[in-house]
Design an enzyme around this catalytic site. Structure first.
Site, PDB file in Angstrom:
ATOM      1  N   HIS A   1     -26.810 -75.125  -8.251  1.00 49.76           N
ATOM      2  CA  HIS A   1     -25.702 -74.187  -8.455  1.00 49.76           C
ATOM      3  C   HIS A   1     -24.383 -74.830  -8.058  1.00 49.76           C
ATOM      4  O   HIS A   1     -24.348 -75.862  -7.395  1.00 49.76           O
ATOM      5  CB  HIS A   1     -25.904 -72.874  -7.679  1.00 49.76           C
TER       6      HIS A   1
ATOM      7  N   HIS B   1     -18.463 -75.943  -3.268  1.00 46.06           N
ATOM      8  CA  HIS B   1     -19.502 -76.976  -3.140  1.00 46.06           C
ATOM      9  C   HIS B   1     -20.339 -77.037  -4.406  1.00 46.06           C
ATOM     10  O   HIS B   1     -20.294 -76.139  -5.238  1.00 46.06           O
ATOM     11  CB  HIS B   1     -20.396 -76.717  -1.924  1.00 46.06           C
TER      12      HIS B   1
ATOM     13  N   GLU C   1     -24.156 -79.548  -1.051  1.00 43.59           N
ATOM     14  CA  GLU C   1     -25.284 -78.850  -0.439  1.00 43.59           C
ATOM     15  C   GLU C   1     -26.559 -79.454  -1.015  1.00 43.59           C
ATOM     16  O   GLU C   1     -26.668 -79.625  -2.237  1.00 43.59           O
ATOM     17  CB  GLU C   1     -25.208 -77.355  -0.779  1.00 43.59           C
TER      18      GLU C   1
HETATM   19 CO    CO Z   1     -24.651 -72.934  -2.145  1.00 47.60          CO
END
Ligand code: CO
Length: 141
Positions: A7, A82, A131
């Site tokens: 994502h 992120h 991440e």
């Molecule tokens: Co995230």
């Protein structure tokens, strides 16, 4: 080695307003937008916009001392926060990042998908906060 882009995280001042924008401007159906949930340990409210090949993670501060409050002070209308890549084993990934001299910002902890995550400092990735997330069991058979 990293796997799928899971994502893209977008910090927003209002998740509900952001959801409405994905629905009204970009034509995402309500059924592709998740309920808003809270992750108090990380100081965020979050929801996902499900796209055919990935997800947008909308994150909004939960509490005045939430980590993304400062980000939103610098980016009051919201902004890309992120990107999240999947890894097979978060502890192996963490150890490899450290061995290669990267700055890992946290011990593995449970993230929004219910699997452990770490964050890698933007200085290690062309200015982008990364991440790493352990792939959910059975996610990609
Ligand atoms: Co995230």
């Amino acid at each position: 080695m990293i796997g799928r882009l899971n994502h893209v995280g977008i910090a927003v001042p209002s998740i509900e307003a952001a959801k409405a924008n994905y629905r009204d401007l970009y034509g995402v159906s309500d059924s592709a937008i998740t309920e808003t949930r809270e992750l108090p340990a990380q100081g965020v409210r979050f929801a996902f916009v499900n796209l055919p090949n990935s997800q947008i993670e909308l994150i909004e501060p939960l509490g005045d001392d939430a980590p993304i409050v400062k980000f939103l002070e610098r980016n009051p209308k919201g902004g890309q926060h992120h990107v999240c890549f999947e890894v097979a084993d978060i502890y192996a990934a963490r150890d490899e990042m450290v061995r290669k001299g990267a700055t890992v910002l946290n011990e593995p902890r449970i993230g929004a998908h219910g699997t452990p995550i770490i964050f890698v400092h933007p200085k290690n990735s062309d200015g982008v906060l990364v991440e790493l997330m352990e792939t959910p069991k059975g996610a990609h058979p």
